[in-house]
Scaffold this motif. Structure first.
Motif, short mmCIF file in Angstrom:
data_model
loop_
_atom_site.label_atom_id
_atom_site.label_comp_id
_atom_site.label_asym_id
_atom_site.label_seq_id
_atom_site.Cartn_x
_atom_site.Cartn_y
_atom_site.Cartn_z
N ASP A 136 0.81 -1.22 0.00
CA ASP A 136 0.00 0.00 0.00
C ASP A 136 0.84 1.27 0.00
OD1 ASP A 136 -2.17 -1.68 0.09
OD2 ASP A 136 -2.63 -1.30 2.20
N ASP A 137 2.06 1.21 0.56
CA ASP A 137 2.83 2.44 0.78
C ASP A 137 4.09 2.57 -0.06
OD1 ASP A 137 0.97 3.25 2.64
OD2 ASP A 137 2.09 2.47 4.36
N VAL A 138 4.51 1.51 -0.76
CA VAL A 138 5.80 1.58 -1.46
C VAL A 138 5.80 2.66 -2.54
CG1 VAL A 138 5.26 -0.18 -3.20
CG2 VAL A 138 7.64 0.19 -2.48
N HIS A 139 4.64 2.97 -3.13
CA HIS A 139 4.62 4.00 -4.17
C HIS A 139 5.03 5.36 -3.63
CE1 HIS A 139 0.69 4.65 -2.27
NE2 HIS A 139 0.70 5.86 -2.79
N ARG A 140 4.93 5.54 -2.31
CA ARG A 140 5.29 6.83 -1.71
C ARG A 140 6.80 7.04 -1.65
NH1 ARG A 140 0.44 8.43 0.49
NH2 ARG A 140 -0.98 6.74 1.09
N VAL A 141 7.58 5.97 -1.76
CA VAL A 141 9.04 6.10 -1.69
C VAL A 141 9.73 5.74 -3.00
CG1 VAL A 141 9.12 5.75 0.81
CG2 VAL A 141 9.34 3.77 -0.72
#
Length: 225
Positions: A136-141
């Protein structure tokens, strides 16, 4: 051979499969790399040796952080090893490649251990407590055009990982597979997993996979004449 403090996850078949895939796909050379759930730092070291421009590694365990730092020194490579919860220590930064060998073994409870070795492998009842957070969050980094390489067991539903990162805007697919004989943890949990229908009678191995996902590069808007 890596230095390993007691309680630190040892490099095993999943680490070797992900390392081999990282090298074969040549995704680290000249790039900024982030290794989350680094354990003893094996993947971070592999990225550095593969020519990464800069390598950052993160783990929640202080023992793992100290182990990874020591292994980087012994290997003669530079790795910025930080303690923290997944992507929190690098909030605001972007990387060309994220590699992850997170906890994914289905457990008896959703309560994750914090100060015991089990934190390195327990993934909650369905094995996805940490996997889903990464998806869910890897796209943010990730930088535009950046990649995720993640390894897990099919017992934690690899198809769901592909679907979840796809829902977050990445293009994803399984790019490597390998059988892995049960180690001590899986042997202890075999009956539990059979009772849930995850294992066949007499099954003594699992299948490991590597999932590759790419964040599409930004598309430049057409110029108006």
């Amino acid at each position: 051979m890596l230095l390993r403090l007691p309680g630190t996850y040892p490099a095993q078949g999943d680490t070797r499969l992900l390392t081999r895939t990282l090298v074969e796909l040549d995704l680290a050379g000249g790039r900024d790399v982030l290794d989350v759930c680094t354990g003893g730092g094996a993947l971070a070291l592999a990225a550095a040796r593969a020519g990464a421009r800069r390598v950052t590694a993160i783990d929640l365990s202080m023992r793992s952080v100290l182990t990874a730092r020591a292994n980087a020194v012994l290997a003669g490579v530079t790795v910025d090893v930080r303690r923290g919860d997944l992507f929190a220590p690098v909030r605001g930064r972007r990387f060309d490649l994220v590699v992850a060998n997170p906890p994914y073994v289905p457990a008896a409870t959703d309560r994750l251990p914090r100060h015991r070795p089990g934190r390195s492998w327990d993934g909650g009842t369905d094995g996805r407590a940490v996997l889903d957070r990464i998806c869910d969050d890897v796209h943010r980094v990730l930088a535009p055009g950046g990649h995720l390489l993640l390894t897990q067991s099919v017992l934690a539903d690899a198809e769901r990982t592909v679907e979840r990162v796809t829902a977050a805007g990445l293009r994803a697919q399984v790019v490597a597979r390998a059988p892995e004989p049960f180690g001590p943890v899986m042997r202890r949990r075999a009956e539990l997993l059979r009772a849930r229908g995850l294992l066949r009678p007499g099954q003594d191995h699992e299948e490991l996979v590597v999932i590759r996902a790419e964040l599409p590069a930004a598309v430049e808007a057409p110029r108006v004449a």
